[in-house]
Motif scaffolding. Structure first.
Motif, mmCIF file in Angstrom:
data_model
loop_
_atom_site.group_PDB
_atom_site.id
_atom_site.type_symbol
_atom_site.label_atom_id
_atom_site.label_comp_id
_atom_site.label_asym_id
_atom_site.label_seq_id
_atom_site.Cartn_x
_atom_site.Cartn_y
_atom_site.Cartn_z
ATOM 1 N N THR A 1 0.801 -1.225 0.000
ATOM 2 C CA THR A 1 0.000 0.000 0.000
ATOM 3 C C THR A 1 0.832 1.273 0.000
ATOM 4 O OG1 THR A 1 -0.169 -0.117 2.414
ATOM 5 C CG2 THR A 1 -1.963 -1.079 1.135
ATOM 6 N N HIS A 2 2.037 1.230 0.581
ATOM 7 C CA HIS A 2 2.871 2.429 0.679
ATOM 8 C C HIS A 2 4.119 2.355 -0.206
ATOM 9 C CE1 HIS A 2 0.258 3.008 4.110
ATOM 10 N NE2 HIS A 2 0.797 4.180 4.392
ATOM 11 N N ARG A 3 4.159 1.399 -1.129
ATOM 12 C CA ARG A 3 5.375 1.211 -1.914
ATOM 13 C C ARG A 3 5.625 2.367 -2.875
ATOM 14 N NH1 ARG A 3 5.941 -3.933 -4.262
ATOM 15 N NH2 ARG A 3 7.686 -3.018 -5.372
ATOM 16 N N GLN A 4 4.580 3.135 -3.203
ATOM 17 C CA GLN A 4 4.750 4.261 -4.125
ATOM 18 C C GLN A 4 5.437 5.449 -3.467
ATOM 19 O OE1 GLN A 4 1.945 3.405 -2.701
ATOM 20 N NE2 GLN A 4 0.512 5.102 -2.432
ATOM 21 N N LEU A 5 5.535 5.429 -2.126
ATOM 22 C CA LEU A 5 6.167 6.532 -1.406
ATOM 23 C C LEU A 5 7.672 6.317 -1.306
ATOM 24 C CD1 LEU A 5 3.644 6.892 1.575
ATOM 25 C CD2 LEU A 5 3.568 7.993 -0.672
ATOM 26 N N THR A 6 8.395 7.388 -1.063
ATOM 27 C CA THR A 6 9.837 7.275 -0.823
ATOM 28 C C THR A 6 10.081 6.630 0.535
ATOM 29 O OG1 THR A 6 9.980 9.424 0.269
ATOM 30 C CG2 THR A 6 10.207 9.397 -2.147
ATOM 31 N N ASP A 7 11.309 6.162 0.759
ATOM 32 C CA ASP A 7 11.637 5.562 2.057
ATOM 33 C C ASP A 7 11.352 6.531 3.194
ATOM 34 O OD1 ASP A 7 12.444 3.283 0.752
ATOM 35 O OD2 ASP A 7 14.598 3.731 0.854
ATOM 36 N N GLU A 8 11.724 7.790 2.990
ATOM 37 C CA GLU A 8 11.509 8.801 4.024
ATOM 38 C C GLU A 8 10.019 9.025 4.275
ATOM 39 O OE1 GLU A 8 12.569 13.513 4.931
ATOM 40 O OE2 GLU A 8 13.225 12.569 3.057
ATOM 41 N N ALA A 9 9.241 9.092 3.202
ATOM 42 C CA ALA A 9 7.802 9.303 3.341
ATOM 43 C C ALA A 9 7.131 8.112 4.016
ATOM 44 C CB ALA A 9 7.171 9.560 1.977
ATOM 45 N N ARG A 10 7.598 6.890 3.710
ATOM 46 C CA ARG A 10 7.043 5.707 4.370
ATOM 47 C C ARG A 10 7.287 5.741 5.875
ATOM 48 N NH1 ARG A 10 8.379 2.741 -0.512
ATOM 49 N NH2 ARG A 10 10.481 2.281 0.248
ATOM 50 N N LEU A 11 8.478 6.139 6.254
ATOM 51 C CA LEU A 11 8.789 6.229 7.684
ATOM 52 C C LEU A 11 7.900 7.269 8.364
ATOM 53 C CD1 LEU A 11 12.694 6.007 7.594
ATOM 54 C CD2 LEU A 11 11.135 4.330 8.617
ATOM 55 N N ARG A 12 7.708 8.412 7.716
ATOM 56 C CA ARG A 12 6.871 9.459 8.297
ATOM 57 C C ARG A 12 5.416 9.006 8.425
ATOM 58 N NH1 ARG A 12 9.587 13.298 4.758
ATOM 59 N NH2 ARG A 12 7.688 13.267 3.487
ATOM 60 N N ALA A 13 4.980 8.167 7.489
ATOM 61 C CA ALA A 13 3.598 7.686 7.497
ATOM 62 C C ALA A 13 3.396 6.491 8.411
ATOM 63 C CB ALA A 13 3.167 7.319 6.073
#
Length: 428
Positions: free
Chosen positions: A386-398
Motif C-alpha cells: 500500500t505504501h510502496r509508491q512513497l519514498t523511504d523517508e515518506a514511508r517512515l513518516r507515514a
C-alpha cells in the motif's frame, strides 16, 4: 417508542432512515435498481432541477436506497446530512472539489493511509490543489503549516496504518482560530467508537468499504455535514456563499443553512464528477451497518488480546496499539474511544523488511490483501504494497517503515487468530 425519546446507537444502526416500503410493505430497504424517475408533471420536474424541492431525478445524483443509507450515517455520526458516493477516495475528492479552487491549499496530517497521501500529493496537483503536512501528535504543527491560501485541515480519527489517536479537539481549536473547516476521516473508528462532531469536526468522511459495510463485499464512501461551520464568515468558499450559475443564482449557504455543504457536494460536485454509489452496494452496506455495534466491539476485544500477545513475543520489536496501557496514545484512546482502540494496528519485526514479507507469505487464517474492516482477519506489509509508491523517508513518516506489518483483526475465535500468527512467525 415515545416521541420525545431519542433512540440509542444500536436502534439507529437498524432503523434510522428506513421504513416499510409503501408500495409493497417490504420491511428490508429495497434495491432501487433504476437509472431515473418519472416526474409528476412539468412543474414538478422544474422544481426538482431548481433545487426548490427534494426528490429523485437521476441515480448519479441520488437514489432511494442511497437515501436511506445517507440518513442512517448522518444519524449515527450526529450530523445534519450525509452523501453516499462510490468510495472513500471519491468522498475525499468530492469534499475538496466543493471547498477548493486552483492554487488553494489545505493542511493534512502526515500520518495517513498511503492512498490518501498519494491522492493529496499527486492526483490533486492536477487541479492545482496543494497540501502541506503536519504531525498528527502535534497540534501546533498544524498551526505552523497554515497559510492565507489554506481552505481546510484534514486528519484521521485513528490513523491508518499507525493506529495513532488524533487529539481532535486540539486540532479543531487550530482550525477554528484559522477560520477553516476541520475534516475528519472516521473510517477506522466508525461512529460506534468515536463521533468527531462531539470534538469539533465540521466535515466527516468515511470509507464505507471498511467496518461500516464490514463484510468485504462492497465499496462505498460517505460525507457527513456536521452543520457546524459558518461558510460566510471568511469569504473563502464561493461555491457555498456566491450565487451558483448552475442553479439560477441559488446561494447554497443561504438557502440550505446547516446542511448546505452536503447539498453542494451532491448538487454540484457529485452531479458533475459523477462517482455515484451503486444501489446494490448501498443495500449491502446498509445491511452491514445493522450489526456494526456488535461487530466493532468484538473487533476491538480481539485486537486488544492479539496486541497484548504480540507485545510479549520474542520476534516482535514493538507493537503500536493505543489500547495497550504503555502506548504513547493510550490516554487519548481512553478519552476519545473508551469502548476500544479499534481493530487495526501495526507492529515491527526484528527481522525487518524480509521478515515482514515472509510473515505475510506464511499465514493461513489471515488473508494477505489490501483492505481493512472485514469480518475476516487481514494482514499486509505496507512497505511492499500500500505504501510502496512513497519514498523511504515518506514511508517512515507515514508509519510504514520496512519492518512494519499491519493487522486488521477480524471476528474469528481469538485463540485461532493468535495460533495462526504464532505458526507464521515460526515459519518466518
Amino acid at each position: 417508542m415515545s416521541a420525545d425519546r431519542k433512540p440509542g446507537f444500536n436502534t439507529l444502526a437498524i432503523h434510522a432512515g428506513a421504513h416499510p416500503d409503501p408500495a409493497t410493505g417490504a420491511r428490508a430497504t429495497p434495491i432501487y435498481q433504476t437509472t431515473s424517475y418519472v416526474f409528476e408533471n412539468v412543474d414538478h420536474a422544474a422544481a426538482l432541477f431548481n433545487l426548490e424541492t427534494f426528490g429523485n431525478i437521476y441515480t448519479r445524483i441520488m437514489n432511494p436506497t442511497q437515501a436511506v443509507l445517507e440518513e442512517r450515517i448522518a444519524a449515527l455520526e450526529g450530523g445534519t446530512a450525509a452523501l453516499a458516493v462510490a468510495s472513500g477516495h471519491a468522498a475525499q475528492a468530492i469534499v475538496f472539489h466543493a471547498l477548493m479552487e486552483p492554487g488553494a491549499e489545505f493542511v493534512a496530517a502526515r500520518q495517513l493511509y498511503g492512498g490518501s497521501v498519494n491522492q493529496f500529493t499527486q492526483s490533486f496537483k492536477k487541479f492545482d490543489w496543494n497540501v502541506r503536512f503536519a504531525d498528527t501528535d502535534n497540534a501546533e504543527s498544524f498551526r505552523a503549516a497554515l497559510s492565507p491560501k489554506t481552505k481546510a485541515i484534514f486528519v484521521e480519527s485513528i490513523a491508518n496504518p499507525g493506529g495513532i489517536i488524533t487529539d481532535i479537539a486540539a486540532v479543531s481549536a487550530v482550525a477554528k482560530e484559522a477560520g477553516v473547516p476541520l475534516i475528519v476521516d472516521n473510517t477506522l473508528a466508525t461512529p460506534y467508537l468515536m463521533r468527531p462532531i462531539e470534538h469539533g469536526a465540521d466535515i466527516i468522511v468515511l470509507s464505507l468499504t471498511k467496518f461500516l459495510g464490514g463484510h468485504g463485499n462492497s465499496i462505498g464512501g460517505a460525507i457527513v455535514d456536521c452543520g457546524t461551520f459558518d461558510w460566510f464568515k471568511s469569504g473563502r468558499y464561493p461555491t457555498l456563499t456566491e450565487p451558483s450559475p448552475s442553479y439560477h443564482g441559488v446561494t447554497f449557504a443561504e438557502t440550505f443553512g446547516n446542511f448546505a455543504f452536503a447539498i453542494a457536494c451532491r448538487a454540484f460536485s457529485l452531479r458533475d464528477l459523477g462517482p455515484a454509489i451503486s444501489p446494490f452496494n448501498a443495500f449491502l452496506i446498509l445491511t452491514g451497518i445493522e450489526t456494526l455495534p456488535l461487530r466493532m466491539q468484538r473487533h476491538c476485544d480481539n485486537a486488544a488480546a492479539v496486541a497484548e500477545w504480540l507485545s510479549g513475543h520474542p520476534q516482535i520489536d514493538w507493537v503500536n496499539y493505543a489500547g495497550l496501557p504503555g502506548n504513547k496514545f493510550h490516554a487519548l484512546a481512553k478519552r476519545y474511544s473508551p469502548k476500544g482502540a479499534g481493530a487495526v494496528f501495526t507492529f515491527g519485526l526484528k527481522g525487518g523488511y524480509e521478515a515482514g514479507v515472509k510473515l505475510v507469505s506464511n499465514v493461513k487464517l489471515f488473508s494477505h490483501l489490501a483492505n481493512i474492516g472485514d469480518t475476516r482477519s487481514l494482514i499486509i506489509h505496507p512497505a511492499s504494497t500500500t505504501h510502496r509508491q512513497l519514498t523511504d523517508e515518506a514511508r517512515l513518516r507515514a508509519g510504514a517503515g520496512p519492518d512494519v506489518v499491519r493487522l486488521s483483526i477480524g471476528l474469528e475465535d481469538v485463540a485461532d487468530i493468535i495460533a495462526d500468527l504464532d505458526q507464521a512467525l515460526k515459519a518466518a
